[in-house]
Scaffold this active site. Structure first.
Site, PDB file in Angstrom:
ATOM      1  N   THR A  17      42.532  47.686  41.084  1.00 43.43           N
ATOM      2  CA  THR A  17      43.215  46.191  41.370  1.00 43.43           C
ATOM      3  C   THR A  17      42.360  45.151  41.395  1.00 43.43           C
ATOM      4  O   THR A  17      42.665  43.997  40.977  1.00 43.43           O
ATOM      5  CB  THR A  17      43.627  46.272  42.746  1.00 43.43           C
ATOM      6  OG1 THR A  17      42.552  47.046  43.782  1.00 43.43           O
ATOM      7  CG2 THR A  17      44.801  47.430  43.121  1.00 43.43           C
ATOM      8  N   ARG A  42      30.853  45.379  47.035  1.00 48.17           N
ATOM      9  CA  ARG A  42      31.454  46.880  46.987  1.00 48.17           C
ATOM     10  C   ARG A  42      33.027  46.582  46.280  1.00 48.17           C
ATOM     11  O   ARG A  42      33.792  45.575  46.801  1.00 48.17           O
ATOM     12  CB  ARG A  42      31.787  47.589  48.340  1.00 48.17           C
ATOM     13  CG  ARG A  42      32.486  48.854  48.277  1.00 48.17           C
ATOM     14  CD  ARG A  42      32.731  49.569  49.511  1.00 48.17           C
ATOM     15  NE  ARG A  42      33.523  50.725  49.020  1.00 48.17           N
ATOM     16  CZ  ARG A  42      33.954  51.460  50.090  1.00 48.17           C
ATOM     17  NH1 ARG A  42      33.813  51.252  51.288  1.00 48.17           N
ATOM     18  NH2 ARG A  42      34.679  52.758  49.624  1.00 48.17           N
ATOM     19  N   ILE A  43      33.377  47.147  45.315  1.00 49.08           N
ATOM     20  CA  ILE A  43      34.540  47.088  44.739  1.00 49.08           C
ATOM     21  C   ILE A  43      35.584  48.257  45.352  1.00 49.08           C
ATOM     22  O   ILE A  43      35.378  49.243  45.089  1.00 49.08           O
ATOM     23  CB  ILE A  43      34.819  47.182  43.190  1.00 49.08           C
ATOM     24  CG1 ILE A  43      33.652  46.274  42.622  1.00 49.08           C
ATOM     25  CG2 ILE A  43      36.123  47.135  42.612  1.00 49.08           C
ATOM     26  CD1 ILE A  43      34.102  44.591  43.004  1.00 49.08           C
ATOM     27  N   GLY A  80      39.557  37.831  44.469  1.00 47.55           N
ATOM     28  CA  GLY A  80      41.140  37.330  44.200  1.00 47.55           C
ATOM     29  C   GLY A  80      41.019  36.254  43.348  1.00 47.55           C
ATOM     30  O   GLY A  80      41.934  35.669  42.645  1.00 47.55           O
ATOM     31  N   GLU A  81      39.937  35.241  43.849  1.00 52.20           N
ATOM     32  CA  GLU A  81      39.998  33.943  43.179  1.00 52.20           C
ATOM     33  C   GLU A  81      38.792  33.686  42.267  1.00 52.20           C
ATOM     34  O   GLU A  81      38.809  32.671  41.661  1.00 52.20           O
ATOM     35  CB  GLU A  81      39.998  32.943  44.275  1.00 52.20           C
ATOM     36  CG  GLU A  81      41.340  33.138  44.991  1.00 52.20           C
ATOM     37  CD  GLU A  81      41.349  31.978  46.550  1.00 52.20           C
ATOM     38  OE1 GLU A  81      41.816  31.065  46.375  1.00 52.20           O
ATOM     39  OE2 GLU A  81      40.996  32.586  47.478  1.00 52.20           O
ATOM     40  N   ASN A  98      38.783  48.981  44.892  1.00 53.89           N
ATOM     41  CA  ASN A  98      39.502  49.864  43.988  1.00 53.89           C
ATOM     42  C   ASN A  98      39.374  49.094  42.608  1.00 53.89           C
ATOM     43  O   ASN A  98      39.660  47.849  42.237  1.00 53.89           O
ATOM     44  CB  ASN A  98      40.837  49.622  44.414  1.00 53.89           C
ATOM     45  CG  ASN A  98      42.154  50.146  43.530  1.00 53.89           C
ATOM     46  OD1 ASN A  98      41.985  50.320  42.175  1.00 53.89           O
ATOM     47  ND2 ASN A  98      42.970  50.660  44.096  1.00 53.89           N
ATOM     48  N   GLY A 100      49.952  40.301  46.464  1.00 52.43           N
ATOM     49  CA  GLY A 100      49.784  40.789  45.036  1.00 52.43           C
ATOM     50  C   GLY A 100      48.714  41.292  44.715  1.00 52.43           C
ATOM     51  O   GLY A 100      48.301  41.583  43.417  1.00 52.43           O
ATOM     52  N   THR A 101      47.750  41.222  45.319  1.00 46.86           N
ATOM     53  CA  THR A 101      46.389  41.766  45.205  1.00 46.86           C
ATOM     54  C   THR A 101      45.898  42.991  45.363  1.00 46.86           C
ATOM     55  O   THR A 101      44.952  43.490  44.877  1.00 46.86           O
ATOM     56  CB  THR A 101      45.343  40.897  46.115  1.00 46.86           C
ATOM     57  OG1 THR A 101      45.670  41.267  47.528  1.00 46.86           O
ATOM     58  CG2 THR A 101      45.345  39.253  46.012  1.00 46.86           C
TER      59      THR A 101
HETATM   60 MO1  MOS Z   1      44.067  30.960  48.070  1.00 46.32          MO
HETATM   61  S1  MOS Z   1      44.564  29.417  47.085  1.00 46.32           S
HETATM   62  O1  MOS Z   1      42.856  30.409  49.068  1.00 46.32           O
HETATM   63  O2  MOS Z   1      45.638  31.170  48.989  1.00 46.32           O
END
Ligand code: MOS
Length: 759
Positions: free
Chosen positions: A654, A648-649, A724-725, A651, A470-471
Site C-alpha cells: 500500500t 516504519r512502513i 499518503g501525500e 505495508n 484509498g490509502t
Molecule cells: Mo489531505 S489534502 O491533507 O486530505
C-alpha cells in the site's frame, strides 16, 4: 491470501493485499450514493450564472410545474438553521440560500427535489434568477481584489518564519538568484462524484456522503441544524477518491438535510462534475518569489520565500507552505512572507500535499537554478546544504534520511551518467534531460479512538471512525491488530467510515496510519495484558511462567522459553469467550482538552513543526528523465525513480502504491493539470475530464519506488510517518529541472506544455 514474507525486515511491513480489494474489484464496495435507500427522492442543484452581485428575483414557477417536482429549497428557506462556518470541519462561510449575495460563479441558488433525477434536473434548468450584477475579480492581477498578510489569519498559518538577518546575508552573497514561480488552479476531480443522501427518522438524521471527517461533520451539521450531535449519523464506508476534497463539509449537506425534512423522505443529491468545480473546494493558484544567496563553494547563506495565494472574498483560506521550505536546507538566514488575495471565487481547500506541493515546487526549481549558477551537480548542491538542525528554531530532526534517499535513488537511476551541460544528452530526435527534487511532508498524528475485539477462536474486529480514502488504512489497521494479537490477517475485520464508531481524526495531512495504528496498538496491548495475566496466573495454562517474556503468535500466547498456550485455553481459564478493549490515543504533547476535542470532531495535530523536542518530516528524493522531441517539442517522462524514507512502513504494497500514485499525480501537475479561468466572468472553463487534463496510462512509463528503511520512535508509538501525500511533492520541480536540462528553457509557471517549448 496472505502471500507476505514471514518476518518483517528492516521495519518494513508485510505487503498484504488490501483487505477490501475483493469488494472493490467486484463492485461490492458501494460508495455512499450507491447504498440502497428506500423511497428516495432526487435532488439537483441550481447554481448562479454570475460571480458577483445579488439575486433580485428568483423565478421558480416553470420549475415547479415540471411533473414529479416535490419541492424547491431556495433563498430564504434556510432561515431556521445556522449558517455554515469556515474552519474546523466546514469548507466555507459562504452561506448560499441564507442571503441573496452571490460570492462566486456557480454558487448554489436552489435545490430541486423530485420523484426522479430527470425531473429534478429538468426543473433545475428552468430556474431563472434576476441578478444585480457587479464586475467580479477573478484572480491575481484582477482589479478589485483585496490583499492581506496571511500570518495570523488562520490556525494553519500563524506567522511568517524568520531566521538570522536575511537582508544582510542576501546582499553579501557571492552568488544569488531572485525568481518568480507559479502554480495554476487545480481541481481534485475524484472519480466518485460528490453526493449527499439524507433522511430523518423522528429527530434522528442519517447522512450518506463521502467524507474524510465523519466526526467533524456530525458536529458541524448538528450545529447548523441546531440539533444534538448525538442525533446525527454520517456514513461513508468507501470513497472513490478524496485527496482533500471530501475533508471539509460544504453548504450542500445541510441544504439536503433540510430538504429531506421538508419532503418527509430521503433525498439524494449527486452533484454533477461541472457543478463540483464551484460547490466543492480546490487548490487555488499560487505565486512565489524565491531569493537564494550562496557562497561560491555552494553553501547557502540566505533563503527568502514569499508566497501569494488566492482565496474567496469571505474566508482566509491559506496553505502557507513556507513552514516546510524554510526548514528544508541549511540556509543560514531565512525570510518568509505569505499574502492572501481575496477574489470573487469559491473558497479553496486542501488538495493532496497541501501546502508542500506548490511551495516546494518553487523552492526546488530555485534550487536547480542555483545549482546551475554555481556550476554544481544539483544532487551535490543538496548534499552540501544538508542541515544538522532545522534553521528556524534550531530543533533537531526526529529523523532525516534525505541523503540516503538521494544516494539510493541516484544509484537506481544511474544519475552518474548524467552529462552536466544543458542540451548535451540526445537520443536520435529526442532531447534528453535529467532533473531531481526533494520531497518532504510533515509527520503528524492526532488523537484517535479504536475498539478492538478478540474472540476465543482468533477472530479480531477493529472499529475506528477513520476513513478508507484509498490509502489502505483499513488494511494497515488490521495488520497492526493481527500482528499484536498473533492472528492471521484473514481473521481480522475492520469497520470504518461511520460516525457511530469510536472517533478518529479527519483523514487529512497524512495522519491516519499513524493515528489509527497507535490507537489500535493501544487497544491490542490492553487485550494482551489481560491475556498474559490470565495465562500465567493461577489456574492459567502457563501458570508459573511469571517472569517469562510473553508474545502472541499463531493464536497462542508463547513465552521466550518456547512454552505456549492456545488462545482458546487462555480464554477458557478466564471463563469468557471474547475480550474487547476501547482505547484512546493522544500524541505526546496533546493538550488536556485534546480527547474532548476528538469527540467534538476537532483534530488536534501534533508533530511536523509543532513539537518542542524536534521537527518531524518524511523525506524523499525524486529523479526524473524527460525526453523532448526536437521537432514537435512533445514532452515525455520515460523514467522516474523516487526513494522515500517514512519511518516504519506498515505495508510495503500500500505504501508503494501511494507513492507511485503521488508521483503520477506529480507528472500531471508538471505537464497536464490546470483549471482555466475566464477572467471576465471569474468562471472556470474546463470543468470536466475531457478538458481538465490528467495523465493517462500512455503518459506514465517506467516508475520506480524505493522504500528506504528508517526507524523513528519519536514520531508516535507506531513509529509511522505518513506517506499518503509525500510522493507528489517535488515531482513537478524535478520534471521542470529535467526540461531545463534537456532544452535550456526554464519554465517557471506550471503546467509545462508544448507551447512553452516552441520558440
Ligand atoms: Mo489531505 S489534502 O491533507 O486530505
Amino acid at each position: 491470501m496472505n502471500q507476505a514474507a514471514p518476518a518483517p525486515k528492516e521495519n518494513m511491513g508485510n505487503p498484504v493485499p488490501r483487505i477490501d480489494a475483493r469488494l472493490k474489484v467486484t463492485g461490492q464496495a458501494g460508495y455512499p450514493a450507491d447504498l440502497a435507500t428506500a423511497n428516495v427522492a432526487y435532488g439537483v442543484l441550481a447554481t448562479s450564472t454570475i460571480a458577483k452581485g445579488s439575486i433580485s428575483a428568483l423565478r421558480l414557477e416553470r420549475a415547479r410545474a415540471v411533473p414529479g417536482v416535490l419541492d424547491i429549497v431556495s433563498v430564504g428557506d434556510m432561515d431556521e438553521v445556522d449558517k455554515p462556518e469556515f474552519g474546523n470541519a466546514g469548507a466555507s462561510s459562504i452561506a448560499p440560500l441564507h442571503d441573496k449575495t452571490i460570492f462566486h460563479d456557480g454558487q448554489i441558488i436552489a435545490l430541486v427535489v423530485a420523484e426522479t433525477f430527470e425531473a429534478a434536473a429538468e426543473a433545475a434548468m428552468l430556474i431563472r434568477a434576476d441578478y444585480a450584477q457587479e464586475t467580479p475579480s477573478a484572480s491575481f492581477d484582477s482589479r478589485g481584489t483585496r490583499i492581506e498578510p496571511a500570518a495570523g489569519k488562520s490556525p494553519m498559518y500563524k506567522e511568517n518564519l524568520k531566521a538570522g538577518d536575511f537582508d544582510a546575508a542576501y546582499a553579501a552573497a557571492a552568488v544569488k538568484i531572485d525568481q518568480k514561480y507559479s502554480t495554476p488552479t487545480q481541481h481534485h476531480n475524484p472519480i466518485e462524484l460528490f453526493s449527499t443522501t439524507a433522511w430523518w427518522q423522528g429527530d434522528q438524521l442519517t447522512v450518506h456522503e463521502p467524507s474524510q471527517n465523519v466526526t467533524g461533520w456530525k458536529t458541524e451539521l448538528a450545529r447548523q441544524l441546531k440539533i444534538d450531535p448525538a442525533n446525527v449519523r454520517i456514513v461513508s464506508p468507501y470513497i472513490g477518491g478524496a485527496f482533500g476534497s471530501k475533508g471539509p463539509m460544504t453548504a450542500r449537506t445541510a441544504i439536503v438535510a433540510v430538504a429531506a425534512r421538508r419532503v418527509g423522505r430521503p433525498v439524494r443529491c449527486v452533484v454533477s462534475r461541472m457543478q463540483a468545480y464551484d460547490t466543492q473546494t480546490y487548490r487555488a493558484e499560487t505565486r512565489h518569489r524565491i531569493r537564494i544567496g550562496a557562497n561560491r563553494d555552494g553553501r547557502i547563506t540566505a533563503f527568502g520565500h514569499e508566497g501569494w495565494e488566492v482565496t474567496s472574498r469571505l474566508d482566509p483560506y491559506v496553505v502557507g507552505g513556507t513552514s516546510a521550505t524554510s526548514r528544508m536546507y541549511n540556509y543560514g538566514s531565512v525570510l518568509t512572507r505569505v499574502s492572501l488575495v481575496h477574489a470573487d471565487r469559491n473558497t479553496p481547500g486542501y488538495m493532496r500535499s497541501p501546502p508542500e506541493t506548490p511551495y516546494v515546487y518553487a523552492l526546488e526549481n530555485a534550487m536547480d537554478e542555483m545549482a546551475v549558477e554555481l556550476g554544481m551537480d544539483p544532487v551535490e548542491f543538496r548534499r552540501i546544504n544538508e542541515p544538522e538542525k532545522e534553521p528556524i528554531g534550531g530543533k533537531p530532526f526526529s529523523s532525516r534520511s534525505l541523503i540516503k534517499c538521494y544516494d539510493q535513488a541516484a544509484e537506481a537511476f544511474g544519475w552518474s551518467k548524467r552529462e552536466a551541460a544543458v542540451g548535451s544528452m540526445r537520443d536520435g530526435d529526442w532531447l534528453v534531460g535529467m532533473g531531481c527534487a526533494t520531497a518532504i511532508y510533515p509527520t503528524a498524528a492526532a488523537p484517535c479512538a479504536a475498539r478492538v475485539r478478540l474472540t476465543d477462536d482468533g477472530h479480531v474486529r477493529v472499529q475506528s471512525g477513520s476513513h478508507e480514502i484509498g490509502t489502505g488504512v483499513r488494511t494497515v489497521a488490521g495488520q497492526m491488530a493481527a500482528e499484536r494479537l498473533g492472528v492471521d490477517i484473514d481473521k481480522v475485520s475492520v469497520e470504518m467510515g461511520d460516525s457511530t464508531l469510536p472517533p478518529a481524526p479527519v483523514s487529512g495531512g497524512s495522519i491516519s496510519t499513524a493515528s489509527v495504528c497507535s490507537a489500535v496498538l493501544k487497544a491490542c496491548d490492553a487485550i494482551r495484558e489481560k491475556l498474559f495475566t490470565a495465562a500465567v496466573g493461577e489456574g492459567g495454562p502457563l501458570a508459573g511462567s511469571g517472569n517469562a517474556m510473553l508474545e502472541m503468535e499463531k493464536e497462542a500466547v508463547v513465552t521466550d522459553s518456547g512454552k505456549s498456550a492456545r488462545l482458546s485455553d487462555v480464554f477458557n481459564a478466564m471463563q469468557i469467550g471474547a475480550l474487547e478493549e476501547y482505547a484512546e490515543f493522544a500524541p505526546k504533547g496533546s493538550s488536556p482538552e485534546a480527547l474532548k476535542k476528538l469527540y467534538a470532531g476537532q483534530a488536534e495535530f501534533h508533530g511536523g513543526d509543532q513539537d518542542e523536542d524536534s521537527v518531524k518530516y518524511a523525506y524523499g528524493a525524486e529523479l526524473v528523465e524527460v525526453r523532448i522531441n526536437s521537432y514537435t517539442r512533445e514532452i515525455r517522462v520515460p523514467r522516474i525513480v523516487g526513494a522515500f524514507a517514512a519511518g516504519r512502513i506498515m505495508n510495503t504494497r500500500t505504501a508503494r502504491s501511494q507513492l507511485m500514485g503521488g508521483m503520477i499525480w506529480g507528472i500531471g501537475q508538471a505537464l497536464h493539470e490546470a483549471t482555466e479561468i475566464d477572467r471576465r466572468h471569474a468562471r472556470y472553463v474546463n470543468r470536466d475530464l475531457q478538458d481538465y487534463l490528467v495523465p493517462v496510462n500512455a503518459d506514465i512509463k517506467q516508475l520506480e519506488v524505493i522504500l528506504v528503511p528508517e526507524v523513528d520512535h519519536a514520531v508516535n508509538p507506531a513509529g509511522v510517518k505518513g506517506l499518503g501525500e509525500l510522493g507528489n511533492v517535488g515531482t513537478a520541480a524535478a520534471v521542470a529541472s529535467a526540461v531545463y536540462h534537456a532544452t535550456g528553457r526554464r519554465i517557471r509557471d506550471l503546467p509545462i506544455r508544448i507551447e512553452n517549448l516552441i520558440v
